[in-house]
Design a protein around this motif. Structure first.
Motif, short mmCIF file in Angstrom:
data_model
loop_
_atom_site.label_atom_id
_atom_site.label_comp_id
_atom_site.label_asym_id
_atom_site.label_seq_id
_atom_site.Cartn_x
_atom_site.Cartn_y
_atom_site.Cartn_z
N VAL A 305 0.86 -1.19 0.00
CA VAL A 305 0.00 0.00 0.00
C VAL A 305 0.90 1.24 0.00
O VAL A 305 1.79 1.36 0.83
N PRO A 306 0.68 2.19 -0.95
CA PRO A 306 1.53 3.37 -1.04
C PRO A 306 1.49 4.19 0.26
O PRO A 306 0.49 4.17 0.99
N GLY A 307 2.59 4.90 0.53
CA GLY A 307 2.74 5.63 1.78
C GLY A 307 1.62 6.63 2.05
O GLY A 307 1.10 6.71 3.16
N ALA A 308 1.25 7.42 1.02
CA ALA A 308 0.22 8.45 1.22
C ALA A 308 -1.10 7.79 1.63
O ALA A 308 -1.79 8.24 2.54
N GLU A 309 -1.42 6.68 0.94
CA GLU A 309 -2.66 5.98 1.24
C GLU A 309 -2.61 5.42 2.67
O GLU A 309 -3.60 5.45 3.41
N SER A 310 -1.43 4.95 3.02
CA SER A 310 -1.26 4.38 4.35
C SER A 310 -1.51 5.44 5.43
O SER A 310 -2.15 5.15 6.43
N SER A 311 -1.04 6.67 5.20
CA SER A 311 -1.29 7.74 6.19
C SER A 311 -2.77 8.03 6.31
O SER A 311 -3.29 8.23 7.42
N LEU A 312 -3.44 8.07 5.18
CA LEU A 312 -4.89 8.31 5.21
C LEU A 312 -5.59 7.20 5.98
O LEU A 312 -6.49 7.44 6.79
N LEU A 313 -5.15 5.95 5.70
CA LEU A 313 -5.77 4.80 6.37
C LEU A 313 -5.56 4.91 7.88
O LEU A 313 -6.48 4.64 8.67
N MET A 314 -4.36 5.33 8.28
CA MET A 314 -4.08 5.44 9.71
C MET A 314 -4.98 6.48 10.37
O MET A 314 -5.50 6.27 11.46
N SER A 315 -5.19 7.59 9.67
CA SER A 315 -5.98 8.64 10.29
C SER A 315 -7.46 8.24 10.37
O SER A 315 -8.10 8.39 11.40
N LEU A 316 -7.97 7.67 9.29
CA LEU A 316 -9.35 7.18 9.34
C LEU A 316 -9.46 6.02 10.34
O LEU A 316 -10.42 5.91 11.09
N GLY A 317 -8.42 5.18 10.34
CA GLY A 317 -8.43 4.01 11.21
C GLY A 317 -8.54 4.38 12.68
O GLY A 317 -9.26 3.75 13.44
N LYS A 318 -7.85 5.45 13.06
CA LYS A 318 -7.91 5.85 14.47
C LYS A 318 -9.33 6.31 14.83
O LYS A 318 -9.84 6.01 15.91
N THR A 319 -9.96 7.01 13.89
CA THR A 319 -11.33 7.46 14.14
C THR A 319 -12.25 6.26 14.34
O THR A 319 -13.07 6.22 15.27
N VAL A 320 -12.11 5.28 13.44
CA VAL A 320 -12.95 4.09 13.56
C VAL A 320 -12.64 3.36 14.87
O VAL A 320 -13.54 2.97 15.62
N TYR A 321 -11.36 3.23 15.15
CA TYR A 321 -10.95 2.48 16.35
C TYR A 321 -11.52 3.13 17.61
O TYR A 321 -12.10 2.45 18.47
N ASP A 322 -11.36 4.45 17.72
CA ASP A 322 -11.81 5.12 18.93
C ASP A 322 -13.33 4.99 19.11
O ASP A 322 -13.82 4.87 20.23
N ALA A 323 -14.05 4.98 17.99
CA ALA A 323 -15.51 4.90 18.09
C ALA A 323 -15.99 3.47 18.35
O ALA A 323 -16.97 3.26 19.06
N GLN A 324 -15.32 2.50 17.74
CA GLN A 324 -15.88 1.15 17.74
C GLN A 324 -15.14 0.16 18.63
O GLN A 324 -15.73 -0.82 19.08
N CYS A 325 -13.85 0.33 18.79
CA CYS A 325 -13.05 -0.74 19.36
C CYS A 325 -12.52 -0.41 20.75
O CYS A 325 -12.28 -1.31 21.56
N ALA A 326 -12.28 0.90 20.98
CA ALA A 326 -11.55 1.29 22.18
C ALA A 326 -12.29 0.94 23.46
O ALA A 326 -11.67 0.70 24.50
N SER A 327 -13.63 0.87 23.40
CA SER A 327 -14.37 0.61 24.63
C SER A 327 -14.02 -0.76 25.21
O SER A 327 -14.12 -0.97 26.41
N CYS A 328 -13.63 -1.70 24.39
CA CYS A 328 -13.23 -3.02 24.90
C CYS A 328 -11.71 -3.21 24.84
O CYS A 328 -11.11 -3.75 25.77
N HIS A 329 -11.09 -2.82 23.71
CA HIS A 329 -9.66 -3.11 23.55
C HIS A 329 -8.79 -1.99 24.11
O HIS A 329 -7.56 -2.12 24.11
N GLY A 330 -9.41 -0.89 24.56
CA GLY A 330 -8.65 0.19 25.20
C GLY A 330 -8.04 1.14 24.19
O GLY A 330 -7.61 0.72 23.10
N ALA A 331 -7.97 2.42 24.55
CA ALA A 331 -7.43 3.43 23.64
C ALA A 331 -5.98 3.11 23.28
O ALA A 331 -5.52 3.44 22.19
N GLN A 332 -5.28 2.46 24.21
CA GLN A 332 -3.88 2.11 23.93
C GLN A 332 -3.73 0.64 23.51
O GLN A 332 -2.62 0.10 23.52
N GLY A 333 -4.84 -0.01 23.19
CA GLY A 333 -4.77 -1.39 22.69
C GLY A 333 -4.37 -2.41 23.74
O GLY A 333 -3.89 -3.48 23.39
N ARG A 334 -4.58 -2.07 25.02
CA ARG A 334 -4.15 -3.01 26.05
C ARG A 334 -5.18 -4.08 26.35
O ARG A 334 -4.91 -5.05 27.06
#
Lengths: 423, 310
Positions: A305-334
């Motif tokens: 995956v090209p670098g620019a796309e990867s940065s976009l994915l990371m930024s969108l990914g954090k938004t998704v993660y914080d909304a959907q995943c963090a409540s169980c897996h923790g904001a720091q993934g612990r």
């Protein structure tokens, strides 16, 4: 009061006679008598270690009556009836015939077993253990159910092709203990390599449907199921080199641990087989599995995956993660272990193949319900709610955040796995 | 690929309707999409969810609590107690090196999170037409469905997959949990079907059509359609699309129940129009005063059903 010597001699003679009677009954392979209850119980335990039920019992079907369809790249195989039914099961088999089949992959009539039956692993099983399993199978309720013919495409429907496969991939022989290793290690190796038939999934399967012994336990994509069975030798995959023995044992027996939870096809193995192993055998397997892990392998290849796309994915990914995943897996993934596994530092998230994390996001899942964890917490499926871009983004995020060293994944990869078979 | 899958999903819906045509011998390939595990994982693209917070959509906000540290009381009565007190004071300083690990709430609500994104946290259902309300249905009915999904008797791959390795006792606990939930029923739907169609629906649901061998739904599902203990489900709070899809599934064998499978018989007598009418009328019913299923044995059922001891 001390008993007189003649009485002791008489008692010993009685024991001897009794022992001879019991032994001859076993050797004569008569119907298992009540005195064989212990052997039958041991056989049941070993049959669980071998996970016979997973293939030889259809979902919702009768115990060991076979008929479970097993899709393979070559067509569909149907498991056989191994109940003591004389006409449709193995009721007419002897313990010799059973051992020979387990050990050589040849049926009593000379026919060759398809290697979906893991005789490459079962060949390592001792005669005594094979006999115990046989006696146990003789003790279950007979079921009249004729074996269903396999449905294989040409040319795979020609059984003589198995001869070639056997030449390439099958080595006959019982497990030979390694005198340099501990008894515990050898017991673990015997169970993992033999009845456990772990290499069936945890080794890459080549185009011929075989796996070479030199690459045993190095991981591979399970054909048809579209789950990746990670390497047991690489600490960057499921190598357990830096896991504690307690965590490995918990994982195998209860399905959850402080390092990771069981999911995908491994859930079946824990549900039907590993949860029933004794503490001693679980620990022995843990000792052996931990020893399999080798030094650090080379880093995974760079992402496509090209670098620019990867940065976009990371930024969108954090938004998704914080909304959907963090409540169980923790904001720091612990995570909240052992119920919700940690994602930071979790090998299963970072390994080269992103198949498993993508599928977990799409399909969710429960770890198996076990005696040690009878009501597991689980993960919701997100396939209905997240787009391919969002799935790729959140998987990219968890593979790269918190010091994780995975690679970015594309929306295309996420989309492909939407159509994977679920069960 | 995704577009194709979505088309297949729509195909499923159409097949559900088509499957109810009079010709019962219609070839099964018409509904093959039902059985295709590729279908319906892509049913709703995320865009449809607007803010796309699946759990938020269900009103789900898990309350995760950290384990609280018990307060220690030291009695300064002797030198020993003083030392104990001093040590207790020091304890948090040392353990502060490693942060305490959260543990998941030991509740059924937390355990049922995987269900919540499709069925709602209390099993009240969601906006999706095909994911049914679970709340308040009799526990025996819910348990039968969970087992049917686990062994594949009822075919829907995402459910079959989720339940495959869960023991009976856990499925019973799940069934008990959702059976005990009493979230309010959704407001009565405003239907787009004609008055005649609604009248047909009411007539079939309340009286049946003995001439065609169709018993009244009320005969088993209760006069207020709240179901009957232990295993007959309520019919309220379900979307018309869900009801019509289930009747189609019965007819084509992707859903079945213990023999004698009374619903398979009933579904076999219904036409496409009947199903549309019945599903539409049921969705217009207001919530009854008492949403609980009627007690076991209250109704003399017109048909023998394998799932319901009679």
């Amino acid at each position: 009061m001390r008993r007189s010597p003649p009485f002791t001699v008489f008692k010993r003679a009685c024991y001897l006679v009794l022992t001879l009677i019991v032994c001859s009954a076993e050797r004569g392979l008569a119907q298992p008598a009540a005195s064989n209850a212990a052997i039958i119980e041991q056989g049941e335990y070993l049959a669980r270690a071998g996970d016979c039920i997973a293939c030889h019992t259809a979902p919702g079907g009768k115990l060991f009556a076979g008929g479970r369809p097993m899709p393979t790249p070559f067509g569909t195989l149907y498991s056989s009836n191994i109940t003591p039914s004389p006409d449709t099961g193995i009721g007419k088999w002897s313990a010799d015939a059973f051992y020979a089949t387990m050990h050589t992959g040849r049926l009593p009539d000379g026919g060759l077993l398809y290697p979906a039956m893991p005789f490459g692993a079962y060949t390592k099983v001792t005669r005594a253990d094979s006999d115990a399993i046989f006696f146990y199978l003789r003790s279950v309720a007979p079921v009249e159910a004729a074996n269903k013919p396999h449905d294989l495409r040409f040319p795979y429907n020609n059984r003589s092709l198995i001869l070639g496969w056997r030449t390439l991939f099958f080595t006959e022989g019982e497990y030979k203990p390694d005198a340099m290793k501990s008894t515990e290690w050898n017991r673990g190796a015997y169970l993992v390599q033999g009845l456990g038939h772990c290499a069936m999934c945890h080794s890459a399967i080549n185009a011929l449907g075989g796996s070479s012994e030199s690459k045993a336990f190095q991981g591979g994509l399970i054909p048809m199921q579209h789950w990746y069975a990670p390497s047991l030798t690489s600490n960057k995959e499921a190598g357990l080199g830096d896991w504690s023995l307690a965590d490995i044992s918990d994982y195998l027996r209860s399905g959850v641990s402080h390092r990771g939870a069981v999911y995908g096809p491994m859930a079946e193995v824990v549900y039907n087989s590993l949860q029933y192993m004794t503490d001693g055998d679980t620990l022995a397997m843990s000792v052996y599995l931990k020893s399999l892990a080798e030094g650090s392998p080379p880093d995974p290849p760079a992402s496509t995956v090209p670098g620019a796309e990867s940065s976009l994915l990371m930024s969108l990914g954090k938004t998704v993660y914080d909304a959907q995943c963090a409540s169980c897996h923790g904001a720091q993934g612990r995570g909240m272990t052992p119920q919700y596994p940690p994602l930071a530092g979790n090998q299963s998230i970072q390994m080269e193949s992103a198949v498993n994390p993508i599928r977990m996001v799409l399909n969710g899942g429960y770890p198996p319900g076990t005696a040690a964890n009878p009501m597991p917490h689980g993960m919701p499926p997100f396939a209905q709610f997240l787009s391919d871009d969002q799935v790729a983004a959140v998987v990219t995020y968890i593979r790269l955040a918190w010091g994780n060293r995975g690679t970015a994944v594309s929306a295309g990869q996420a989309n492909e796995l939407r159509s994977a078979l679920l069960n | 690929m995704r577009a194709r899958s979505q088309a297949m999903c729509r195909g499923m819906h159409m097949a559900a309707i088509k499957g109810l045509k009079d010709d019962r011998r219609k070839p099964r390939q018409d509904v093959s999409d039902w059985e295709n595990p590729r279908v319906c994982l892509v049913e709703q693209p995320a865009a449809a969810a607007g803010g796309w917070s699946a759990l938020e959509m269900t009103g789900l906000s898990p309350k995760l609590s950290r384990p609280s540290r018990p307060k220690q009381k030291a009695h300064i009565l002797s030198g020993l107690y003083i030392w104990v007190f001093v040590l207790l004071l020091l304890l948090p300083v040392h353990s502060g090196q490693a942060q305490p690990i959260d543990s998941a709430p030991d509740t059924m609500e937390a355990r049922m999170l995987p269900c919540a994104s499709c069925h709602g946290v209390q099993g009240q259902g969601t906006n999706n037409d095909y994911f049914p309300r679970l709340a308040g249905k009799p526990a025996g009915y819910l348990y039968n469905q969970l087992v049917a999904f686990r062994i594949g008797r009822r075919h829907y791959p995402p459910m079959n997959y989720l339940l495959e390795f869960l023991p009976d006792a856990y499925l019973r606990a799940m069934a008990d949990y959702f059976a005990a939930q009493r979230p309010p029923l959704p407001p009565a739907a405003i239907t787009i079907v004609s008055k005649d169609m609604l009248a047909l629906g009411q007539s079939l649901v309340v009286q049946g059509d003995p001439g065609r061998g169709i018993p009244a739904c009320a005969g088993c599902h209760g006069p207020s359609f709240t179901g009957m203990e232990p295993a007959i489900p309520g019919l309220l709070g379900l979307k018309p699309s869900y009801i019509s899809a289930q009747l189609g599934a019965w007819r084509y064998g992707t859903r079945s129940a213990a023999a004698p499978d009374c619903m398979q018989i009933v579904a076999g007598h219904l036409t496409e129009t009947d199903v549309t009418a019945v599903a539409a009328w049921l969705s217009t019913l207001p919530a009854p005063a008492n949403p609980a299923p009627v007690p076991r044995g209250t109704l003399a059922m017109p048909l023998a059903c394998g799932s319901e001891p009679n």
